[in-house]
Design a protein around this motif. Structure first.
Motif, mmCIF file in Angstrom:
data_model
loop_
_atom_site.group_PDB
_atom_site.id
_atom_site.type_symbol
_atom_site.label_atom_id
_atom_site.label_comp_id
_atom_site.label_asym_id
_atom_site.label_seq_id
_atom_site.Cartn_x
_atom_site.Cartn_y
_atom_site.Cartn_z
ATOM 1 N N ARG A 1 -21.139 -9.828 -8.786
ATOM 2 C CA ARG A 1 -21.762 -11.111 -8.537
ATOM 3 C C ARG A 1 -21.309 -12.127 -7.773
ATOM 4 N N GLY A 2 -20.035 -12.651 -8.347
ATOM 5 C CA GLY A 2 -19.309 -13.545 -7.665
ATOM 6 C C GLY A 2 -19.129 -13.416 -6.178
ATOM 7 N N SER A 3 -18.811 -12.245 -5.857
ATOM 8 C CA SER A 3 -18.670 -11.758 -4.385
ATOM 9 C C SER A 3 -19.889 -11.950 -3.529
ATOM 10 N N SER A 4 -20.828 -11.513 -4.123
ATOM 11 C CA SER A 4 -22.277 -11.746 -3.540
ATOM 12 C C SER A 4 -22.573 -13.161 -3.037
ATOM 13 N N PHE A 5 -22.286 -14.106 -4.269
ATOM 14 C CA PHE A 5 -22.603 -15.361 -4.162
ATOM 15 C C PHE A 5 -21.701 -15.985 -3.136
ATOM 16 N N LEU A 6 -20.311 -15.562 -2.960
ATOM 17 C CA LEU A 6 -19.344 -16.066 -2.270
ATOM 18 C C LEU A 6 -19.776 -15.711 -0.576
ATOM 19 N N ARG A 7 -20.500 -14.585 -0.337
ATOM 20 C CA ARG A 7 -20.918 -14.111 0.880
ATOM 21 C C ARG A 7 -22.202 -14.832 1.284
ATOM 22 N N ILE A 8 -23.038 -15.256 0.186
ATOM 23 C CA ILE A 8 -23.986 -15.965 0.532
ATOM 24 C C ILE A 8 -24.046 -17.273 1.111
ATOM 25 N N ALA A 9 -22.506 -17.925 0.334
ATOM 26 C CA ALA A 9 -22.293 -19.186 0.532
ATOM 27 C C ALA A 9 -21.664 -19.362 1.975
ATOM 28 N N ILE A 10 -20.713 -18.442 2.250
ATOM 29 C CA ILE A 10 -20.144 -18.183 3.699
ATOM 30 C C ILE A 10 -21.427 -18.387 4.824
ATOM 31 N N ALA A 11 -22.254 -17.262 4.261
ATOM 32 C CA ALA A 11 -23.391 -17.006 5.263
ATOM 33 C C ALA A 11 -24.332 -18.428 5.448
ATOM 34 N N LEU A 12 -24.249 -19.097 4.646
ATOM 35 C CA LEU A 12 -25.054 -20.489 4.567
ATOM 36 C C LEU A 12 -24.348 -21.491 5.401
ATOM 37 N N GLN A 13 -22.970 -21.732 5.471
ATOM 38 C CA GLN A 13 -22.188 -22.170 5.975
ATOM 39 C C GLN A 13 -22.269 -22.077 7.362
ATOM 40 N N THR A 14 -22.165 -20.643 7.830
ATOM 41 C CA THR A 14 -21.947 -20.330 9.141
ATOM 42 C C THR A 14 -23.289 -20.599 9.830
ATOM 43 N N LEU A 15 -24.569 -20.401 9.118
ATOM 44 C CA LEU A 15 -25.800 -20.850 9.718
ATOM 45 C C LEU A 15 -25.816 -22.399 9.866
ATOM 46 N N THR A 16 -25.355 -23.145 8.940
ATOM 47 C CA THR A 16 -25.451 -24.727 9.208
ATOM 48 C C THR A 16 -24.544 -25.257 10.319
ATOM 49 N N ILE A 17 -23.617 -24.591 10.491
ATOM 50 C CA ILE A 17 -22.661 -25.018 11.802
ATOM 51 C C ILE A 17 -23.412 -24.504 13.046
ATOM 52 N N PHE A 18 -23.978 -23.383 12.991
ATOM 53 C CA PHE A 18 -24.660 -23.203 14.101
ATOM 54 C C PHE A 18 -25.948 -23.903 14.642
ATOM 55 N N LEU A 19 -26.576 -24.315 13.342
ATOM 56 C CA LEU A 19 -27.586 -25.528 13.691
ATOM 57 C C LEU A 19 -27.060 -26.791 13.942
ATOM 58 N N GLN A 20 -25.772 -27.006 13.752
ATOM 59 C CA GLN A 20 -25.253 -28.263 14.343
ATOM 60 C C GLN A 20 -24.978 -28.254 15.619
ATOM 61 N N ALA A 21 -24.720 -26.995 16.250
ATOM 62 C CA ALA A 21 -24.551 -26.967 17.700
ATOM 63 C C ALA A 21 -25.910 -26.896 18.250
ATOM 64 N N VAL A 22 -26.804 -26.648 17.716
ATOM 65 C CA VAL A 22 -28.333 -26.753 18.258
ATOM 66 C C VAL A 22 -28.595 -28.167 18.150
ATOM 67 N N SER A 23 -28.368 -28.767 17.209
ATOM 68 C CA SER A 23 -28.823 -30.181 17.088
ATOM 69 C C SER A 23 -27.822 -30.913 17.991
#
Length: 124
Positions: A13-35
């Motif tokens: 469960r902790g590993s899944s939460f970690l993967r989700i957090a990394i995915a969210l971070q990656t997505l937000t950085i990508f959206l920063q490039a778009v913005s």
């Protein structure tokens, strides 16, 4: 009847939460490039990029929290905690450089952060 959660289930469960957090971070950085592109072409780009910076910073803090939660109860390696903490430092530097309007370092650091975040996601 109460059920007992085993250590491997907690670790997973902790590993899944970690993967989700990394995915969210990656997505937000990508959206920063778009913005950032919108920053150059539209009147609302600055507002969007500024709000996105706050969300990206929050996602970096969530990554640290997820890394600690995946490490501490499961007894795993502290390596993800070090990586997440290092990323939070990079995000802090990125925010300071953005506020100071230093695009010559801000932009390459953003590209580096996106690459590191994709790499961390691929490793999970």
């Amino acid at each position: 009847m109460a059920t007992q959660v085993t250590a491997p289930a907690n670790a997973q469960r902790g590993s899944s939460f970690l993967r989700i957090a990394i995915a969210l971070q990656t997505l937000t950085i990508f959206l920063q490039a778009v913005s950032a592109g919108l920053l150059l072409t539209s009147s609302y780009g600055e507002t969007l990029h500024s709000a996105g910076a706050r969300v990206m910073y929050g996602a970096s803090m969530l990554y640290v929290l997820a890394a600690v939660l995946a490490w501490k109860p499961g007894g795993g390696s502290p390596r993800p905690v070090r990586q997440a903490s290092g990323f939070l430092v990079l995000a802090s530097v990125q925010v300071v450089l953005g506020i100071a309007h230093v695009p010559s370092v801000h932009l390459p650091l953003g590209v580096l952060m996106f690459g590191l975040s994709v790499l961390a996601l691929a490793r999970r």
